[in-house]
Design a protein around this motif. Structure first.
Motif, PDB file in Angstrom:
ATOM      1  N   ASN A 129       0.822  -1.214   0.000  1.00 51.27           N
ATOM      2  CA  ASN A 129       0.000   0.000   0.000  1.00 51.27           C
ATOM      3  C   ASN A 129       0.851   1.256   0.000  1.00 51.27           C
ATOM      4  O   ASN A 129       0.477   2.279  -0.585  1.00 51.27           O
ATOM      5  N   ALA A 130       2.011   1.179   0.660  1.00 52.24           N
ATOM      6  CA  ALA A 130       2.929   2.328   0.630  1.00 52.24           C
ATOM      7  C   ALA A 130       3.457   2.552  -0.782  1.00 52.24           C
ATOM      8  O   ALA A 130       3.665   3.704  -1.210  1.00 52.24           O
ATOM      9  N   THR A 131       3.656   1.474  -1.518  1.00 54.22           N
ATOM     10  CA  THR A 131       4.089   1.594  -2.909  1.00 54.22           C
ATOM     11  C   THR A 131       3.051   2.352  -3.729  1.00 54.22           C
ATOM     12  O   THR A 131       3.385   3.214  -4.552  1.00 54.22           O
ATOM     13  N   THR A 132       1.775   2.050  -3.486  1.00 57.78           N
ATOM     14  CA  THR A 132       0.695   2.757  -4.176  1.00 57.78           C
ATOM     15  C   THR A 132       0.640   4.219  -3.752  1.00 57.78           C
ATOM     16  O   THR A 132       0.537   5.125  -4.589  1.00 57.78           O
ATOM     17  N   ALA A 133       0.729   4.449  -2.459  1.00 55.48           N
ATOM     18  CA  ALA A 133       0.622   5.822  -1.949  1.00 55.48           C
ATOM     19  C   ALA A 133       1.769   6.708  -2.420  1.00 55.48           C
ATOM     20  O   ALA A 133       1.583   7.896  -2.712  1.00 55.48           O
ATOM     21  N   GLY A 134       2.965   6.158  -2.505  1.00 57.91           N
ATOM     22  CA  GLY A 134       4.129   6.962  -2.872  1.00 57.91           C
ATOM     23  C   GLY A 134       4.435   7.002  -4.346  1.00 57.91           C
ATOM     24  O   GLY A 134       5.424   7.614  -4.758  1.00 57.91           O
ATOM     25  N   ALA A 135       3.582   6.386  -5.149  1.00 62.22           N
ATOM     26  CA  ALA A 135       3.890   6.220  -6.569  1.00 62.22           C
ATOM     27  C   ALA A 135       3.968   7.542  -7.326  1.00 62.22           C
ATOM     28  O   ALA A 135       3.220   8.484  -7.051  1.00 62.22           O
ATOM     29  N   VAL A 136       4.866   7.580  -8.305  1.00 58.42           N
ATOM     30  CA  VAL A 136       4.983   8.721  -9.214  1.00 58.42           C
ATOM     31  C   VAL A 136       3.768   8.734 -10.145  1.00 58.42           C
ATOM     32  O   VAL A 136       3.364   7.699 -10.668  1.00 58.42           O
ATOM     33  N   GLN A 137       3.186   9.927 -10.334  1.00 53.62           N
ATOM     34  CA  GLN A 137       2.024  10.083 -11.206  1.00 53.62           C
ATOM     35  C   GLN A 137       2.445  10.712 -12.538  1.00 53.62           C
ATOM     36  O   GLN A 137       3.546  11.234 -12.673  1.00 53.62           O
ATOM     37  N   VAL A 176      -5.494   9.604  -2.098  1.00 51.64           N
ATOM     38  CA  VAL A 176      -4.959   8.259  -1.907  1.00 51.64           C
ATOM     39  C   VAL A 176      -3.944   8.245  -0.761  1.00 51.64           C
ATOM     40  O   VAL A 176      -3.955   7.347   0.089  1.00 51.64           O
ATOM     41  N   ILE A 177      -3.082   9.253  -0.724  1.00 55.87           N
ATOM     42  CA  ILE A 177      -2.086   9.330   0.358  1.00 55.87           C
ATOM     43  C   ILE A 177      -2.781   9.483   1.712  1.00 55.87           C
ATOM     44  O   ILE A 177      -2.406   8.834   2.701  1.00 55.87           O
ATOM     45  N   ARG A 178      -3.797  10.319   1.762  1.00 57.12           N
ATOM     46  CA  ARG A 178      -4.514  10.528   3.019  1.00 57.12           C
ATOM     47  C   ARG A 178      -5.247   9.257   3.446  1.00 57.12           C
ATOM     48  O   ARG A 178      -5.315   8.947   4.646  1.00 57.12           O
ATOM     49  N   GLU A 179      -5.776   8.534   2.485  1.00 64.25           N
ATOM     50  CA  GLU A 179      -6.439   7.280   2.830  1.00 64.25           C
ATOM     51  C   GLU A 179      -5.429   6.231   3.302  1.00 64.25           C
ATOM     52  O   GLU A 179      -5.735   5.403   4.162  1.00 64.25           O
ATOM     53  N   PHE A 180      -4.211   6.273   2.756  1.00 66.40           N
ATOM     54  CA  PHE A 180      -3.164   5.384   3.257  1.00 66.40           C
ATOM     55  C   PHE A 180      -2.845   5.703   4.708  1.00 66.40           C
ATOM     56  O   PHE A 180      -2.680   4.795   5.533  1.00 66.40           O
ATOM     57  N   THR A 181      -2.760   6.983   5.036  1.00 67.83           N
ATOM     58  CA  THR A 181      -2.506   7.382   6.420  1.00 67.83           C
ATOM     59  C   THR A 181      -3.615   6.887   7.341  1.00 67.83           C
ATOM     60  O   THR A 181      -3.346   6.340   8.428  1.00 67.83           O
ATOM     61  N   ALA A 182      -4.861   7.055   6.907  1.00 68.17           N
ATOM     62  CA  ALA A 182      -5.992   6.586   7.710  1.00 68.17           C
ATOM     63  C   ALA A 182      -5.952   5.072   7.852  1.00 68.17           C
ATOM     64  O   ALA A 182      -6.219   4.521   8.938  1.00 68.17           O
ATOM     65  N   ILE A 227       2.591  22.107  -3.380  1.00 64.06           N
ATOM     66  CA  ILE A 227       3.768  21.321  -2.969  1.00 64.06           C
ATOM     67  C   ILE A 227       3.792  21.160  -1.456  1.00 64.06           C
ATOM     68  O   ILE A 227       4.073  20.076  -0.937  1.00 64.06           O
ATOM     69  N   ALA A 228       3.472  22.242  -0.750  1.00 69.11           N
ATOM     70  CA  ALA A 228       3.445  22.177   0.711  1.00 69.11           C
ATOM     71  C   ALA A 228       2.360  21.218   1.188  1.00 69.11           C
ATOM     72  O   ALA A 228       2.560  20.446   2.149  1.00 69.11           O
ATOM     73  N   GLU A 229       1.212  21.239   0.523  1.00 67.85           N
ATOM     74  CA  GLU A 229       0.103  20.354   0.888  1.00 67.85           C
ATOM     75  C   GLU A 229       0.477  18.890   0.644  1.00 67.85           C
ATOM     76  O   GLU A 229       0.194  18.013   1.467  1.00 67.85           O
ATOM     77  N   TYR A 230       1.130  18.640  -0.478  1.00 65.73           N
ATOM     78  CA  TYR A 230       1.537  17.276  -0.819  1.00 65.73           C
ATOM     79  C   TYR A 230       2.607  16.783   0.157  1.00 65.73           C
ATOM     80  O   TYR A 230       2.593  15.620   0.593  1.00 65.73           O
ATOM     81  N   GLU A 231       3.530  17.693   0.498  1.00 64.22           N
ATOM     82  CA  GLU A 231       4.579  17.334   1.456  1.00 64.22           C
ATOM     83  C   GLU A 231       3.978  17.007   2.815  1.00 64.22           C
ATOM     84  O   GLU A 231       4.390  16.050   3.479  1.00 64.22           O
ATOM     85  N   LYS A 232       2.987  17.790   3.238  1.00 58.52           N
ATOM     86  CA  LYS A 232       2.328  17.540   4.526  1.00 58.52           C
ATOM     87  C   LYS A 232       1.631  16.174   4.518  1.00 58.52           C
ATOM     88  O   LYS A 232       1.745  15.400   5.491  1.00 58.52           O
ATOM     89  N   ALA A 233       0.939  15.858   3.439  1.00 55.67           N
ATOM     90  CA  ALA A 233       0.250  14.578   3.351  1.00 55.67           C
ATOM     91  C   ALA A 233       1.248  13.418   3.388  1.00 55.67           C
ATOM     92  O   ALA A 233       1.023  12.402   4.057  1.00 55.67           O
ATOM     93  N   THR A 234       2.369  13.586   2.697  1.00 53.68           N
ATOM     94  CA  THR A 234       3.391  12.544   2.666  1.00 53.68           C
ATOM     95  C   THR A 234       4.045  12.380   4.030  1.00 53.68           C
ATOM     96  O   THR A 234       4.293  11.258   4.490  1.00 53.68           O
ATOM     97  N   ASP A 235       4.332  13.483   4.697  1.00 53.24           N
ATOM     98  CA  ASP A 235       4.909  13.421   6.046  1.00 53.24           C
ATOM     99  C   ASP A 235       3.953  12.730   7.023  1.00 53.24           C
ATOM    100  O   ASP A 235       4.383  11.944   7.879  1.00 53.24           O
ATOM    101  N   ASP A 236       2.669  13.045   6.911  1.00 52.01           N
ATOM    102  CA  ASP A 236       1.681  12.391   7.779  1.00 52.01           C
ATOM    103  C   ASP A 236       1.684  10.883   7.563  1.00 52.01           C
ATOM    104  O   ASP A 236       1.588  10.107   8.527  1.00 52.01           O
ATOM    105  N   ALA A 237       1.802  10.473   6.302  1.00 50.63           N
ATOM    106  CA  ALA A 237       1.835   9.039   5.996  1.00 50.63           C
ATOM    107  C   ALA A 237       3.081   8.388   6.592  1.00 50.63           C
ATOM    108  O   ALA A 237       3.009   7.312   7.208  1.00 50.63           O
TER     109      ALA A 237
END
Length: 675
Positions: free
Chosen positions: A137-145, A157-163, A227-237
């Motif tokens: 699931n981390a592979t899916t969440a961190g995948a390059v788009q 998707v990243i936020r759902e991975f965190t949840a 970018i800041a929003e994406y970074e925050k979501a990734t850090d939360d994960a």
């Protein structure tokens, strides 16, 4: 006054989930009208069920809780009632396959959700190193788009991975309360494999940041706020995974079963609260035959004993070629390499089977340990992903040679298969945790690690199992030759007994196809005039490093690989039930496999941990095979000269996965139509 309109499916689910914990037996369900065509009604039930489940849980990774399990059970009951109100006798034989499959699915799911801690009825709980959804699931969440628009959507998707990760954390915490924890030995491997998989370069959670790194490298395409929003979501994960791993290393592992040693007993599911009931459910779901644990255990031990007789026949052929004793390089327990003398038989010709097993595990039989340096092949680029470039290239050369041979031979037994497959190495980061091979997405994934791969004499049987005509044919056939009007629901079902039973059956089919030579009156290969990889005109001083005297010995040892893999599946019945029903330790499982087969130490190690982690799945191979072989014998006996291999395999494969009890009904009905 504003009102919110809900879809009928949503309203039904709300009502059902509200009732899920009640004892009220007066729930009324509207049934399909019998004036409609039963086949159309059945498909409407399937479609309604899929809509209901998707409405109940539309998250990317799924919600795994006891409450969700109960809610799903309510939906399962509702649609099972709808199905069973139909007139099954009015359906065609083809539609009866779909009816019976859906009915089996609902019954096994309802039964699992009725047991205590129903979250265990999901593959996701408890996660182990072998089915590591944290990694996947981390592979899916961190995948390059691909595009900025894709990244906008991917934030959810990243936020759902965190949840999902936070929920997993809470489920493991509940395991402490209800005393349903993984043993220490499996917890350690889960942590180790997760940490290794998620680390990229110097970042312990770099796998989750691959997409972020891509965004930052194209920062001119994005607003700073995004970018800041994406970074925050990734850090939360990353923080959620970090918190989970820290918890597993401390609170969770404290007072978990065992000490983490291979000698720990009672590490299986049978030692959990209600564990024996849960284990039997796992067996029933995986084998789909309904056989109890002790019956499967005894069956395994009986089959293990029978297989040794044929192994002795092969050993005698080798002794005739090489004499009673042979010398070969051997790896000692301290990893030092010595020249060892293997006394395969005494002066009276009595075979020492365990010494023969040891001889077949000497260094010359392993890619990357045989002293060969292979490079510059067509597979050099692919093999950069593996830990040993030379071992990988040598293995892929041999496997691809046999791939071409196998494709020619199997054509006589099947309709033409257009879809090709590729043989690829397991990435270095996964070699120590994956099995020896797997198949998916038209790729035969081969573990080429010198210490965790199969021996050279396993090339034939492993390719038959994973690719042609094994898992690849199974997958490609159902796509290329689908029956008309196959329900969408059926396209998504998966049964390990069917899938692995088929692959094991194709290993046996190698004998019928003459892969190891013409057959004698007992149906056993003679090792001459073979259709497989061991051709008479090969240079056996160089082929596979010169480990065979001639084509006959090559065929005999490739056949031994087939026997050894069949023995592995026999042992799985005994070992899986040994760990989960009898309280065996990892060490006991390994000793049993070592005494009864020529499996390599690395293979035995990975397999034993796999059985402890992937509960009940190991029994599916032989269980499924025995049903398919029984149906083959029945078809050949009753049809006689009318029997056709391609037609039989067509009936087995075109509908896709089915429970084995449904396979029996399907083939029996097919036989009647052929007479």
């Amino acid at each position: 006054m504003n009102t919110t309109k809900l879809r009928p499916v949503a309203l039904a689910i709300m009502a059902l989930t509200a009732l899920a914990g009640c004892n009220d037996e007066t729930t009324y369900i509207e049934q399909p009208k019998q004036t409609e065509d039963p086949a159309r009604q059945m498909r409407a039930v399937f479609d309604g069920y899929q809509d209901a489940i998707n409405t109940l849980d539309s998250t990317q990774f799924g919600q795994v809780t006891d409450q969700m399990a109960s809610s799903r059970q309510a939906v399962d009951r509702m649609y099972l009632d709808k199905l069973e109100n139909l007139d099954r006798s009015a359906l065609t034989d083809e539609d009866k396959i779909y009816y019976d499959t859906f009915q089996f699915d609902r019954n096994i799911a309802i039964r699992g959700a009725s047991l205590p801690n129903p979250r265990f009825g999901n593959f996701d709980i408890p996660i182990t190193h072998f089915y590591n959804y944290i990694d996947w699931n981390a592979t899916t969440a961190g995948a390059v788009q691909k595009t900025p628009e894709d990244y906008q959507k991917h934030l959810q998707v990243i936020r759902e991975f965190t949840a999902w990760t936070n929920n997993l954390h809470s489920q493991y915490a509940m395991g402490i309360v209800d005393k349903a924890r993984l043993p220490v030995v499996l917890t350690n491997r889960l942590v180790e494999s997760t940490e290794k998989a998620l680390a990229v370069d110097s970042d312990p959670y770099g796998l989750l940041r691959l997409g972020l790194s891509d965004i930052e490298s194209h920062s001119d395409q994005y607003d700073d706020s995004f970018i800041a929003e994406y970074e925050k979501a990734t850090d939360d994960a990353a923080n959620a995974v970090s918190s989970l791993i820290a918890f597993l290393k401390t609170d969770y592992i404290n007072d978990a079963r065992g000490t983490g040693l291979d000698t720990d007993t009672n590490i299986g599911w049978g030692d959990l609260p209600n564990g024996q009931a849960w284990y039997q459910w796992q067996l029933d779901r995986n084998s789909t035959t309904g056989k109890p644990a002790m019956e499967l255990s005894q069956l395994g031990e009986d089959l293990v004993a029978d297989a040794k007789a044929e192994m002795l026949r092969v050993a005698k052929v080798i002794v005739e070629k090489r004499g009673n004793s042979v010398k070969a390089k051997w790896r000692e327990n301290d990893d030092s390499i010595t020249e060892k003398t293997f006394v395969l038989a005494d002066d009276s010709g009595n075979i020492n089977l365990n010494t023969f097993f040891d001889y077949l595990n000497s260094e010359q039989f392993f890619y990357g340990r045989d002293g060969e340096n292979v490079s510059g092949t067509d597979y050099a680029e692919l093999c950069k992903a593996a830990s040993s470039q030379s071992a990988c290239e040598a293995a892929l050369v041999d496997y691809n040679i046999f791939k071409r041979d196998a494709n020619d031979v199997v054509a006589k037994y099947f309709k033409p298969i257009k879809t090709d497959y590729t043989i690829v190495p397991v990435p270095a980061a996964r070699e120590l945790y994956d099995g020896v091979a797997s198949y998916g997405n038209n790729e035969f994934n081969l573990n080429t690690h010198p210490d965790y791969s199969l021996q050279k004499w396993n090339v034939s049987t492993l390719l038959l199992h994973e690719a042609a005509p094994g898992h690849h044919f199974q997958n490609a056939y159902s796509i290329e030759y689908p029956p008309a009007d196959k329900p969408d629901y059926i396209k998504g079902v998966w049964y390990t007994a069917y899938a692995e039973g088929w692959a094991l059956y194709t290993e046996w089919l190698g004998l019928e196809m003459g892969i190891y030579g013409e057959l004698n009156d007992d149906g056993k290969p003679t090792f001459v005039n073979a259709t497989g990889m061991c051709k008479p005109d090969l240079d056996y001083t160089t082929f596979q490093g010169g480990i065979y005297k001639d084509a006959e010995e090559c065929n005999a040892l490739q056949y031994f690989g087939s026997l050894n893999e069949a023995q592995l599946r026999n042992m799985r019945l005994a070992v899986d039930t040994g760990i989960h029903a009898k309280g065996w330790s990892i060490e006991q499982a390994q000793e049993y496999m070592d005494a009864n087969s020529a499996l390599g130490n690395g293979d035995i190690e990975s397999e034993s941990y796999r059985y402890a982690a992937y509960v009940g799945q190991a029994v599916s191979y032989k269980s499924g095979y025995l049903v398919i072989k029984e149906m083959l014998d029945k078809a050949q006996s009753e049809l006689g000269g009318q029997f056709e291999w391609a037609a039989f395999h067509d009936q087995l494969l075109k509908y896709g996965d089915q429970p084995m009890e449904v396979v029996e009904t399907s083939i029996e009905n097919w036989i009647k139509t052929q007479q």
